[in-house]
Design an enzyme around this catalytic site. Structure first.
Site, short mmCIF file in Angstrom:
data_model
loop_
_atom_site.label_atom_id
_atom_site.label_comp_id
_atom_site.label_asym_id
_atom_site.label_seq_id
_atom_site.Cartn_x
_atom_site.Cartn_y
_atom_site.Cartn_z
NE ARG A 1 -4.41 3.67 2.22
CZ ARG A 1 -5.10 2.68 1.68
NH1 ARG A 1 -4.52 1.91 0.76
NH2 ARG A 1 -6.34 2.45 2.04
CD GLU B 1 -7.05 2.18 9.64
OE1 GLU B 1 -5.90 2.30 10.11
OE2 GLU B 1 -7.39 2.67 8.55
NE ARG C 1 -1.66 7.86 3.65
CZ ARG C 1 -2.60 7.09 4.19
NH1 ARG C 1 -2.26 6.17 5.08
NH2 ARG C 1 -3.86 7.24 3.84
#
Length: 296
Positions: free
Chosen positions: A117, A125, A169
Site C-alpha cells: 500500500r 476505488e 499490506r
C-alpha cells in the site's frame, strides 16, 4: 715416528678449526649455567634448536591457530540475493512488480511477493469489495499499470509509519528507476490525492504541495470528477488501445503531433506516439522531462 707426530698435529689443527665454526660453543657461558642446562636437557646441546622448542611468538601463534575458527570459504558463495531482485545505481535493492491492483496498491516480489500500500496517496476505488467504483478509478489504475508493469522498484520504508496496515499490506514508497517517486508522480498528474491515514509521514509537505498544483490546474480527476471519493453508477467506457479520442476540433499547445486540449486528461495509450513536448505538459505525458513522450 715422525709421521705419527704429523698425524697428531693435523688432528689437533682440524679440531681447533671445528671449534671455531661450531655455533654451540659455550666458552663464554658460566660453568654453572652450562651445568644447569646440561642437567635440564641430558643428551642435548646447551642451545635447543627451533625443532626442539618453539619460540614464544611461534607458540602463541600456534595457540591462536588452534583456538580461532577458520572462515568457511564457501559461506559467501552460498549467500544468494533474493530471487528476482537486482540493485539500482543508488544501491537500493530492486524487486519486480508482479501486479498492479489499482493506483495505490501494488504487488511486488519482495520476500516472495507482498501487497504494497503506497504511503501518502489515495486513488479512486475500483476493486473495493463493499464500495462502488469511483470516478476516475479505472483511469488511475491504468495510469499505475503504464508506469509500473514490467518494471522493477525499490521499497522505501518510513519510520513514522507502521510496516503494515490493518489489511496486512506492506507500507512503503515506491522508487522507480528513471521515474523517481511513484506516489509523487501520480499526484502531480492528477491520478491520486494526498492521503494521511493517522500520523504525518515524512513526505507529506511535498505531496500536499503537488496535490494543490494538480487541483489548481484541474488535472485528470480534479477536472473531470472534482476529486476522489465520487461514486459513479455507470462508468464511461475507456478508449481502446491506440485509438485517438475526439479533440473537439483543437490541439493542446506544446505537443507535436496533435494532442487534444486539456481537460479531459489523456494518456499515452490514447494518442499516437512518440510525442514531442515543446511547452507545458498538462496531460503529464513526459514523465522523465526529456521533451519526448510516449516513445513506446
Amino acid at each position: 715416528m715422525r709421521r705419527l707426530a704429523m698425524v697428531v698435529a693435523a688432528a689437533a689443527l682440524i679440531g681447533w678449526i671445528s671449534l671455531e665454526d661450531d655455533d654451540s660453543d659455550t666458552s663464554d657461558v658460566p660453568a654453572s649455567a652450562r651445568d644447569s642446562a646440561a642437567a635440564a636437557t641430558p643428551g642435548s646441546s646447551s642451545r635447543p634448536s627451533a625443532e626442539d622448542k618453539p619460540s614464544d611468538e611461534s607458540e602463541a601463534r600456534q595457540r591462536v591457530d588452534r583456538t580461532t575458527p577458520r572462515p568457511d570459504p564457501t559461506a559467501e558463495a552460498r549467500r544468494e540475493p533474493e530471487r528476482g531482485s537486482t540493485s539500482s545505481p543508488e544501491g537500493r535493492r530492486l524487486y519486480p512488480v508482479l501486479d498492479v491492483v489499482d493506483g495505490d496498491t501494488v504487488k511486488v516480489g519482495y520476500r516472495g511477493g507482498v501487497s504494497v500500500r503506497v504511503i501518502g496517496i489515495d486513488t479512486p476505488e475500483t476493486v473495493h469489495p463493499s464500495q462502488p467504483d469511483e470516478c476516475w478509478g479505472e483511469a488511475a489504475s491504468n495510469a499505475g499499470k503504464r508506469l509500473l508493469t514490467g518494471r522493477q522498484v525499490a521499497l522505501v520504508f518510513d519510520p513514522t509509519q507502521g510496516r503494515t496496515d490493518a489489511y496486512g499490506r506492506t507500507l512503503a514508497y515506491l522508487a522507480v528507476p528513471g521515474l523517481g517517486d511513484y506516489g509523487l508522480t501520480m499526484i502531480k498528474r492528477g491520478h491520486a490525492a494526498e492521503y494521511t491515514y493517522d500520523t504525518a509521514y515524512r513526505r507529506q509537505a511535498r505531496y500536499r504541495s503537488a496535490e494543490e498544483a494538480a487541483r489548481s490546474a484541474g488535472k485528470a480527476m480534479w477536472g473531470t470528477c472534482g476529486g476522489p471519493d465520487v461514486p459513479v453508477a455507470d462508468p464511461a467506457p475507456t478508449p481502446r488501445q491506440g485509438s485517438q479520442p475526439s479533440s473537439g476540433g483543437g490541439c493542446a499547445a506544446g505537443y507535436d503531433p496533435c494532442v487534444p486540449p486539456y481537460p479531459p486528461d489523456v494518456d499515452c495509450a490514447d494518442v499516437d506516439g512518440p510525442v514531442r513536448v515543446t511547452g507545458d505538459d498538462p496531460h503529464g505525458l513526459d514523465g522523465d522531462g526529456d521533451g519526448a513522450a510516449c516513445e513506446s
